[in-house]
Design an enzyme around this catalytic site. Sequence first.
Site, PDB file in Angstrom:
ATOM      1  N   TYR A   1      24.040  75.551  51.143  1.00  0.00           N
ATOM      2  CA  TYR A   1      23.300  76.820  51.376  1.00  0.00           C
ATOM      3  C   TYR A   1      23.660  77.832  50.284  1.00  0.00           C
ATOM      4  O   TYR A   1      22.784  78.380  49.620  1.00  0.00           O
ATOM      5  CB  TYR A   1      23.642  77.393  52.752  1.00  0.00           C
ATOM      6  CG  TYR A   1      23.335  78.873  52.865  1.00  0.00           C
ATOM      7  CD1 TYR A   1      24.340  79.825  52.711  1.00  0.00           C
ATOM      8  CD2 TYR A   1      22.034  79.317  53.073  1.00  0.00           C
ATOM      9  CE1 TYR A   1      24.057  81.176  52.763  1.00  0.00           C
ATOM     10  CE2 TYR A   1      21.739  80.673  53.136  1.00  0.00           C
ATOM     11  CZ  TYR A   1      22.760  81.596  52.985  1.00  0.00           C
ATOM     12  OH  TYR A   1      22.481  82.947  53.025  1.00  0.00           O
TER      13      TYR A   1
ATOM     14  N   SER B   1      22.864  86.404  48.540  1.00  0.00           N
ATOM     15  CA  SER B   1      23.989  86.515  49.474  1.00  0.00           C
ATOM     16  C   SER B   1      25.317  86.662  48.729  1.00  0.00           C
ATOM     17  O   SER B   1      25.481  86.115  47.644  1.00  0.00           O
ATOM     18  CB  SER B   1      24.046  85.249  50.346  1.00  0.00           C
ATOM     19  OG  SER B   1      25.260  85.171  51.057  1.00  0.00           O
TER      20      SER B   1
ATOM     21  N   LYS C   1      21.438  79.601  46.853  1.00  0.00           N
ATOM     22  CA  LYS C   1      21.315  81.026  46.473  1.00  0.00           C
ATOM     23  C   LYS C   1      21.667  81.200  44.985  1.00  0.00           C
ATOM     24  O   LYS C   1      21.015  81.946  44.266  1.00  0.00           O
ATOM     25  CB  LYS C   1      22.217  81.896  47.345  1.00  0.00           C
ATOM     26  CG  LYS C   1      21.780  81.988  48.798  1.00  0.00           C
ATOM     27  CD  LYS C   1      20.368  82.563  48.936  1.00  0.00           C
ATOM     28  CE  LYS C   1      19.935  82.640  50.379  1.00  0.00           C
ATOM     29  NZ  LYS C   1      18.530  83.102  50.525  1.00  0.00           N
TER      30      LYS C   1
HETATM   31  C1  WQD Z   1      32.288  85.703  59.806  1.00  0.00           C
HETATM   32  C2  WQD Z   1      33.755  85.551  60.167  1.00  0.00           C
HETATM   33  C3  WQD Z   1      34.433  83.276  60.557  1.00  0.00           C
HETATM   34  C4  WQD Z   1      32.097  82.601  64.160  1.00  0.00           C
HETATM   35  C5  WQD Z   1      27.746  83.356  56.500  1.00  0.00           C
HETATM   36  C6  WQD Z   1      27.069  83.093  55.192  1.00  0.00           C
HETATM   37  C7  WQD Z   1      26.382  84.334  54.717  1.00  0.00           C
HETATM   38  C8  WQD Z   1      25.418  84.741  55.770  1.00  0.00           C
HETATM   39  C9  WQD Z   1      26.184  85.070  57.048  1.00  0.00           C
HETATM   40  C10 WQD Z   1      23.270  83.875  56.308  1.00  0.00           C
HETATM   41  C11 WQD Z   1      34.394  84.344  59.476  1.00  0.00           C
HETATM   42  C12 WQD Z   1      34.575  84.115  61.822  1.00  0.00           C
HETATM   43  C13 WQD Z   1      32.645  83.188  63.027  1.00  0.00           C
HETATM   44  C14 WQD Z   1      32.937  82.260  65.266  1.00  0.00           C
HETATM   45  C15 WQD Z   1      34.821  83.132  64.059  1.00  0.00           C
HETATM   46  N1  WQD Z   1      24.499  83.682  55.945  1.00  0.00           N
HETATM   47  N2  WQD Z   1      33.977  83.453  62.995  1.00  0.00           N
HETATM   48  N3  WQD Z   1      34.269  82.552  65.163  1.00  0.00           N
HETATM   49  O1  WQD Z   1      30.586  82.806  57.236  1.00  0.00           O
HETATM   50  O2  WQD Z   1      31.029  85.246  56.597  1.00  0.00           O
HETATM   51  O3  WQD Z   1      28.752  84.290  56.280  1.00  0.00           O
HETATM   52  O4  WQD Z   1      26.856  83.870  57.461  1.00  0.00           O
HETATM   53  O5  WQD Z   1      22.698  84.894  56.530  1.00  0.00           O
HETATM   54  O6  WQD Z   1      25.683  84.050  53.529  1.00  0.00           O
HETATM   55  O7  WQD Z   1      28.048  82.740  54.235  1.00  0.00           O
HETATM   56  O8  WQD Z   1      29.580  84.703  58.567  1.00  0.00           O
HETATM   57  O9  WQD Z   1      29.520  85.311  60.951  1.00  0.00           O
HETATM   58  O10 WQD Z   1      29.786  82.858  60.311  1.00  0.00           O
HETATM   59  O11 WQD Z   1      31.680  84.416  59.993  1.00  0.00           O
HETATM   60  O12 WQD Z   1      36.037  83.390  63.993  1.00  0.00           O
HETATM   61  O13 WQD Z   1      32.502  81.713  66.316  1.00  0.00           O
HETATM   62  O14 WQD Z   1      33.847  85.297  61.563  1.00  0.00           O
HETATM   63  O15 WQD Z   1      35.552  82.418  60.422  1.00  0.00           O
HETATM   64  O16 WQD Z   1      35.720  84.694  59.155  1.00  0.00           O
HETATM   65  P1  WQD Z   1      30.116  84.202  57.146  1.00  0.00           P
HETATM   66  P2  WQD Z   1      30.090  84.291  60.030  1.00  0.00           P
END
Ligand code: WQD
Length: 339
Positions: A150, A125, A154
């Site tokens: 998590y 990741s 990785k």
């Molecule tokens: C993306 C953006 C949030 C939800 C993580 C892991 C990565 C992979 C994917 C597993 C961020 C914003 C999110 C919400 C929001 N893991 N957000 N409101 O954190 O980039 O990646 O998940 O497969 O390894 O690190 O993904 O989709 O959680 O967030 O504003 O309800 O959306 O703050 O900026 P992230 P995400």
Amino acid sequence: MTKILITGGAGYIGTHTAIALVNAGYEPIIIDDFSNSSKSVLIGLEKILGQSVKFYEGDCNDNQLMDRVFSENALTGAIHFAASKAVGESTQKPLKYYKNNLNSLLVLLEVMQKHGVKDLVFSSSCTVYGQPDELPVQEDTPRKQAESPYGNTKIICEDILRDLVKSGAKNRIVSLRYFNPIGAHPTGLIGELPIGVPANLVPFVTQTAVGIREKLLVFGDDYNTPDGSCIRDYIHVMDLADAHVKALEYLHNKPDTYLDLFNVGTGKGNSVLEVIQTFEKVSGKSLNYEIVARRPGDIEKVWANTEKIEKLLGWKAKLDLEDGLRDSWNWQLKLSEQS
Ligand code: WQD
């Protein structure tokens, strides 16, 4: 038929990769404990493929089961997806994450060695980069202290693979550093199936749009980005699946002891607010959202430099953010029809 084991193969990326494998002439063998998916996804998968897929229900930490899977199938390689993957949960249950994510890889590697299976594609990741100092981020960018257990699993798994190959083990390994997977198969028969309240952005967007969630909370608009919201590289899961096939093919003519790693992203960053605007455009729905405080652990912006995977694997993302959001929305609508 060349058989490839997909651990966690009933999951979001695993099911889409099974399709890409079949389309490329491989036979996927799935093992999954259904802890973060549902057996029903195999129905959708087999409808798309028009054929059944051999699967084993069980835990990759189960040495005996894994030995049986390798004994019963002449496997030529494995793709390892099976892992706990919720960033937030990992901060509450670190031991679950270290035990499951590290031990399942160790069991797989030991069983591969016992059965003389060399080729492995590992699901890593972009989280290993933390907040890169330079963007777009490339593979030799130094990794940073993970923000979550998590993310740390990785990093440790990548180090296990590095040390295994350095020891001269007969393994040919590619680690793929995913950016943010979104989208679904265009039929809407398979897709992301978050259990409980989605942690990730796009499933929360589609569940809000369909009325399951009252509103989307946008975690911060005071970042140092053009519109203040965080930037990510959203990669369509169909493109991501194809990258796994390209990684397997890349290994075919490599020495018996080999390791490489690749970013898998579109090379383009989009902000949370741009995701919302694009979703509203493709769905025709107005999304109810509210800007709230930042989410602890979030990095500000990251997107991939994809020169290496394009040059060495001949892979480049074909689908863009609109395609991903359109397919995620189509999947959500199909899901809602079923419930
Ligand atoms: C993306 C953006 C949030 C939800 C993580 C892991 C990565 C992979 C994917 C597993 C961020 C914003 C999110 C919400 C929001 N893991 N957000 N409101 O954190 O980039 O990646 O998940 O497969 O390894 O690190 O993904 O989709 O959680 O967030 O504003 O309800 O959306 O703050 O900026 P992230 P995400």
